[in-house]
Motif scaffolding. Structure first.
Motif, PDB file in Angstrom:
ATOM      1  N   VAL A  53       0.825  -1.209   0.000  1.00  0.00           N
ATOM      2  CA  VAL A  53       0.000   0.000   0.000  1.00  0.00           C
ATOM      3  C   VAL A  53       0.858   1.258   0.000  1.00  0.00           C
ATOM      4  N   LEU A  90       0.147   5.662  -0.219  1.00  0.00           N
ATOM      5  CA  LEU A  90      -0.869   6.703  -0.130  1.00  0.00           C
ATOM      6  C   LEU A  90      -0.348   7.984  -0.769  1.00  0.00           C
ATOM      7  N   PRO A 124       1.891   4.274   5.076  1.00  0.00           N
ATOM      8  CA  PRO A 124       1.238   4.656   6.332  1.00  0.00           C
ATOM      9  C   PRO A 124       2.275   4.807   7.435  1.00  0.00           C
ATOM     10  N   GLU A 163      -5.083   5.681   8.831  1.00  0.00           N
ATOM     11  CA  GLU A 163      -4.847   6.262   7.515  1.00  0.00           C
ATOM     12  C   GLU A 163      -5.464   5.451   6.377  1.00  0.00           C
ATOM     13  N   VAL A 164      -5.480   4.130   6.511  1.00  0.00           N
ATOM     14  CA  VAL A 164      -6.015   3.275   5.450  1.00  0.00           C
ATOM     15  C   VAL A 164      -7.444   2.851   5.765  1.00  0.00           C
ATOM     16  N   ASN A 165      -7.828   2.955   7.046  1.00  0.00           N
ATOM     17  CA  ASN A 165      -9.184   2.644   7.506  1.00  0.00           C
ATOM     18  C   ASN A 165      -9.481   1.145   7.521  1.00  0.00           C
ATOM     19  N   ARG A 197      -8.937  -1.405  -0.656  1.00  0.00           N
ATOM     20  CA  ARG A 197      -9.336  -0.232  -1.420  1.00  0.00           C
ATOM     21  C   ARG A 197     -10.738   0.243  -0.996  1.00  0.00           C
ATOM     22  N   TYR A 239     -10.562   1.931   2.414  1.00  0.00           N
ATOM     23  CA  TYR A 239      -9.959   3.257   2.280  1.00  0.00           C
ATOM     24  C   TYR A 239     -10.972   4.268   1.748  1.00  0.00           C
ATOM     25  N   ARG A 240     -11.742   3.884   0.765  1.00  0.00           N
ATOM     26  CA  ARG A 240     -12.683   4.805   0.138  1.00  0.00           C
ATOM     27  C   ARG A 240     -13.815   5.217   1.087  1.00  0.00           C
ATOM     28  N   ALA A 253      -8.363  10.437   7.119  1.00  0.00           N
ATOM     29  CA  ALA A 253      -8.590  10.431   5.671  1.00  0.00           C
ATOM     30  C   ALA A 253      -8.139  11.732   5.020  1.00  0.00           C
ATOM     31  N   ILE A 309      -5.147   6.015  -2.910  1.00  0.00           N
ATOM     32  CA  ILE A 309      -4.399   4.831  -2.491  1.00  0.00           C
ATOM     33  C   ILE A 309      -3.897   4.111  -3.729  1.00  0.00           C
TER      34      ILE A 309
END
Length: 325
Positions: A165, A167, A183, A228-230, A270, A273-274, A280, A286
């Motif tokens: 990953v 960002l 991240p 950060e990536v959730n 993905r 993240y969205r 965020a 990403i």
């Protein structure tokens, strides 16, 4: 060699370290050194920044003074040091090769003090950084002696499909705006002393809590990924320490880089993240790189120029330490 980044220390290939292999020493001796002129400069820089950005606050950070890998012999008397290396463990060293591999282990030793975001802005991130390094070299035989040197953390996070990953940093962040990053963030002394205000945190309060500090360093990696990536923290493996990279765009600021597996597929990551997470706002997109592309990246790759120093350092460490992961 990219002038923006260098490696301070790295593990042997396929020998990344876990939390139980990490030891720390915390002392005031490892705090930033001081003299009147730099304190005045730090105060002026901070006052100016807070005037422009009144939402800033001065959080406590761990200061990295030194890091060393130690080869240990596991015997009937417990762990005993066999060899120290200031930068890396070298293969073929006779002092460790005399012993069977199953009787050897490696330990990461960190010497930590305390610093803060305010001191970072007034030293590492200041126009005076090069002068401070020269002063430290001349006065203390240590170019980083007068710098804040807050210890950061970063993660090479691999999905269940084996993709890594990256960002795209927002244009609104203070550093490396618009560049690709991994991240990451900082372990927080506040997490070790939750009942104490940021301003009151001191080395004395952390002494005796060394294992809690180690735990915070490792757990902060997964916390940063989740924010950060959730992705859920429960989908992440325990972090493995690969090494420490130095960011020379901020006067050699250190970042410990880790490898973390995620049980989610690339498309699942993905999707998480969205949906957006607690941080965020720090990124706008990403990206995913295959393991093969990670191993091929270098300073001649088109993508390299889009990466910030922390991401470059993590790539270099991944290529040296985790080539088969």
């Amino acid at each position: 060699m990219d002038p923006e980044v260098s490696l301070m220390l790295h593990c042997d290939p396929l020998q990344a370290l876990g939390e139980h292999q990490t030891r720390i020493e915390i002392s005031d001796r490892f705090n930033r050194q001081s003299f009147p002129e730099i304190e005045q400069h730090i105060e002026a820089v901070w006052s100016d920044r807070v005037t422009q950005e009144p939402w800033l606050f001065n959080g406590a950070k761990f200061r990295l003074h030194s890091a060393m890998l130690t080869v240990m012999e596991n015997g009937p008397m417990g762990e005993q040091a066999v060899q120290n290396k200031g930068d890396q463990l070298e293969s073929g060293d006779t002092s460790s090769d005399r012993l069977p591999k199953h009787e050897l282990s490696c330990v990461l030793n960190l010497q930590l003090g305390l610093t803060c975001y305010r001191d970072y802005l007034g030293t590492n991130w200041s126009r005076e950084a090069a002068n401070l390094q020269s002063h430290g070299r001349n006065e203390r035989a240590d170019p980083q002696a007068f710098l804040a040197q807050p210890l950061g953390v970063g993660a090479v996070m691999a999905t269940a499909d084996g993709d890594v990953v990256l960002l795209r940093r927002s244009q609104k962040v203070a550093e490396a705006a618009g560049l690709l990053d991994i991240p990451g963030g900082h372990p927080e002394p506040k997490m070790v002393c939750p009942e104490v205000s940021e301003e009151a945190i001191c080395v004395e309060l952390l002494q005796g809590k060394e294992r809690a500090v180690v735990s915070e360093i490792f757990s902060s990696v997964c916390a940063e990924i989740s924010d950060e990536v959730n992705v859920p923290v429960g989908s992440l493996s325990k972090p493995l320490f690969m090494g420490i990279a130095l960011n020379h765009t901020s006067a050699g600021r250190p970042s410990a880089e880790f490898y973390v597996r995620c049980t989610l597929t690339t498309e699942e990551v993905r999707d998480f993240y969205r949906r957006g997470g607690p941080e965020a706002h720090e990124s706008t997109d990403i990206l995913f790189l295959s393991r093969a592309k990670m191993l091929q990246l270098n300073d001649r790759s088109p993508l390299w120029s889009e990466m910030c120093p922390s991401a470059k350092g993590a790539v270099l460490l991944y290529q040296r330490v985790m080539p088969d992961y």
